[in-house]
Design a protein around this motif. Structure first.
Motif, PDB file in Angstrom:
ATOM      1  N   VAL A 121     -20.651 -33.942  -3.595  1.00 41.39           N
ATOM      2  CA  VAL A 121     -19.587 -33.220  -2.905  1.00 41.39           C
ATOM      3  C   VAL A 121     -20.224 -32.124  -2.064  1.00 41.39           C
ATOM      4  CG1 VAL A 121     -17.566 -31.746  -3.224  1.00 41.39           C
ATOM      5  CG2 VAL A 121     -17.960 -33.646  -4.783  1.00 41.39           C
ATOM      6  N   LYS A 122     -19.782 -31.999  -0.827  1.00 40.78           N
ATOM      7  CA  LYS A 122     -20.232 -30.915   0.048  1.00 40.78           C
ATOM      8  C   LYS A 122     -19.013 -30.096   0.451  1.00 40.78           C
ATOM      9  CE  LYS A 122     -24.014 -33.420   2.278  1.00 40.78           C
ATOM     10  NZ  LYS A 122     -24.565 -33.849   3.571  1.00 40.78           N
ATOM     11  N   LEU A 123     -19.148 -28.791   0.408  1.00 45.22           N
ATOM     12  CA  LEU A 123     -18.084 -27.911   0.890  1.00 45.22           C
ATOM     13  C   LEU A 123     -18.363 -27.594   2.346  1.00 45.22           C
ATOM     14  CD1 LEU A 123     -17.719 -25.398  -2.073  1.00 45.22           C
ATOM     15  CD2 LEU A 123     -16.086 -27.136  -1.375  1.00 45.22           C
ATOM     16  N   ILE A 169     -16.303 -32.632   1.630  1.00 44.48           N
ATOM     17  CA  ILE A 169     -16.810 -33.901   2.144  1.00 44.48           C
ATOM     18  C   ILE A 169     -17.453 -34.615   0.968  1.00 44.48           C
ATOM     19  CG2 ILE A 169     -18.462 -34.990   3.698  1.00 44.48           C
ATOM     20  CD1 ILE A 169     -18.288 -32.416   5.414  1.00 44.48           C
ATOM     21  N   LEU A 170     -17.061 -35.855   0.736  1.00 44.90           N
ATOM     22  CA  LEU A 170     -17.752 -36.651  -0.275  1.00 44.90           C
ATOM     23  C   LEU A 170     -19.086 -37.042   0.330  1.00 44.90           C
ATOM     24  CD1 LEU A 170     -14.888 -38.869  -1.699  1.00 44.90           C
ATOM     25  CD2 LEU A 170     -15.830 -36.763  -2.619  1.00 44.90           C
ATOM     26  N   SER A 213     -26.064 -42.471   5.085  1.00 45.39           N
ATOM     27  CA  SER A 213     -25.617 -42.645   6.462  1.00 45.39           C
ATOM     28  C   SER A 213     -24.506 -43.685   6.573  1.00 45.39           C
ATOM     29  CB  SER A 213     -26.803 -43.057   7.346  1.00 45.39           C
ATOM     30  OG  SER A 213     -27.352 -44.270   6.859  1.00 45.39           O
ATOM     31  N   ALA A 214     -24.397 -44.569   5.580  1.00 44.01           N
ATOM     32  CA  ALA A 214     -23.400 -45.637   5.655  1.00 44.01           C
ATOM     33  C   ALA A 214     -22.079 -45.257   5.008  1.00 44.01           C
ATOM     34  CB  ALA A 214     -23.943 -46.902   4.994  1.00 44.01           C
ATOM     35  N   GLY A 215     -22.037 -44.165   4.274  1.00 44.37           N
ATOM     36  CA  GLY A 215     -20.790 -43.764   3.640  1.00 44.37           C
ATOM     37  C   GLY A 215     -21.016 -43.164   2.271  1.00 44.37           C
ATOM     38  N   VAL A 216     -19.954 -43.068   1.523  1.00 47.17           N
ATOM     39  CA  VAL A 216     -20.002 -42.445   0.202  1.00 47.17           C
ATOM     40  C   VAL A 216     -20.575 -43.424  -0.813  1.00 47.17           C
ATOM     41  CG1 VAL A 216     -18.590 -41.460  -1.639  1.00 47.17           C
ATOM     42  CG2 VAL A 216     -18.037 -40.990   0.741  1.00 47.17           C
ATOM     43  N   HIS A 217     -21.345 -42.889  -1.726  1.00 43.68           N
ATOM     44  CA  HIS A 217     -21.955 -43.697  -2.776  1.00 43.68           C
ATOM     45  C   HIS A 217     -21.435 -43.221  -4.122  1.00 43.68           C
ATOM     46  CE1 HIS A 217     -25.097 -46.011  -4.804  1.00 43.68           C
ATOM     47  NE2 HIS A 217     -25.197 -44.966  -5.615  1.00 43.68           N
ATOM     48  N   PHE A 218     -20.845 -44.113  -4.900  1.00 49.43           N
ATOM     49  CA  PHE A 218     -20.380 -43.809  -6.250  1.00 49.43           C
ATOM     50  C   PHE A 218     -21.313 -44.484  -7.247  1.00 49.43           C
ATOM     51  CE2 PHE A 218     -16.459 -43.611  -3.784  1.00 49.43           C
ATOM     52  CZ  PHE A 218     -15.862 -42.460  -4.268  1.00 49.43           C
ATOM     53  N   ASP A 219     -21.756 -43.746  -8.259  1.00 41.68           N
ATOM     54  CA  ASP A 219     -22.456 -44.328  -9.404  1.00 41.68           C
ATOM     55  C   ASP A 219     -21.417 -44.445 -10.505  1.00 41.68           C
ATOM     56  OD1 ASP A 219     -25.070 -44.564  -8.401  1.00 41.68           O
ATOM     57  OD2 ASP A 219     -25.483 -42.456  -8.817  1.00 41.68           O
ATOM     58  N   VAL A 220     -21.143 -45.657 -10.955  1.00 41.33           N
ATOM     59  CA  VAL A 220     -20.133 -45.887 -11.981  1.00 41.33           C
ATOM     60  C   VAL A 220     -20.803 -46.517 -13.190  1.00 41.33           C
ATOM     61  CG1 VAL A 220     -17.985 -47.063 -12.566  1.00 41.33           C
ATOM     62  CG2 VAL A 220     -18.345 -46.211 -10.232  1.00 41.33           C
TER      63      VAL A 220
END
Length: 124
Positions: free
Chosen positions: A75-77, A84-85, A89-96
């Motif tokens: 998360v970036k403020l 901003i999540l 460069s391609a988008g948000v990355h979730f580790d699940v």
């Protein structure tokens, strides 16, 4: 150029976030500028909480509901847009990470066998 953004906390205090900008141009000498964020930290994080809730709800809907669900993301403020999540460069990355206890795994196998038997009997 370093930019510092001040966010208001629900307690009335403030949080200053420092970031490196990539912009060019004239800036005052010293530590950089101080901007006031357009939203509080709590308001900004509302989007993050909703995103995490949606991700967790999706995994809770699995036929074999996991005992534990762990979701990690950055998360970036940002003073102008709030939160901003953070991702590549391609988008948000979730580790699940999903976890099932051994007891529940055995119960799930028993349920699957019972369903298979019921379907076989229904077809006869």
């Amino acid at each position: 150029m370093t930019t510092r953004t001040e966010f208001t906390l629900a307690s009335g205090g403030t949080l200053v976030v420092e970031s490196e900008g990539t912009g060019t141009g004239v800036a005052p000498a010293g530590r950089g500028s101080l901007e006031r964020a357009s939203a509080t930290v709590r308001d900004s994080l509302h989007t993050v909480v909703n995103t995490a809730s949606d991700v967790i709800d999706a995994f809770r809907a699995l036929p074999r509901r996991p005992d534990e669900i762990e979701v990690k993301f950055g998360v970036k403020l940002d003073g102008s847009v709030g939160v901003i999540l953070a991702g590549g460069s391609a988008g948000v990355h979730f580790d699940v990470t999903l976890r099932w206890s051994p007891d529940h795994a055995a119960e799930a196998e028993d349920e699957d066998e019972a369903q298979d038997q019921a379907q076989a009997q229904a077809q006869e």
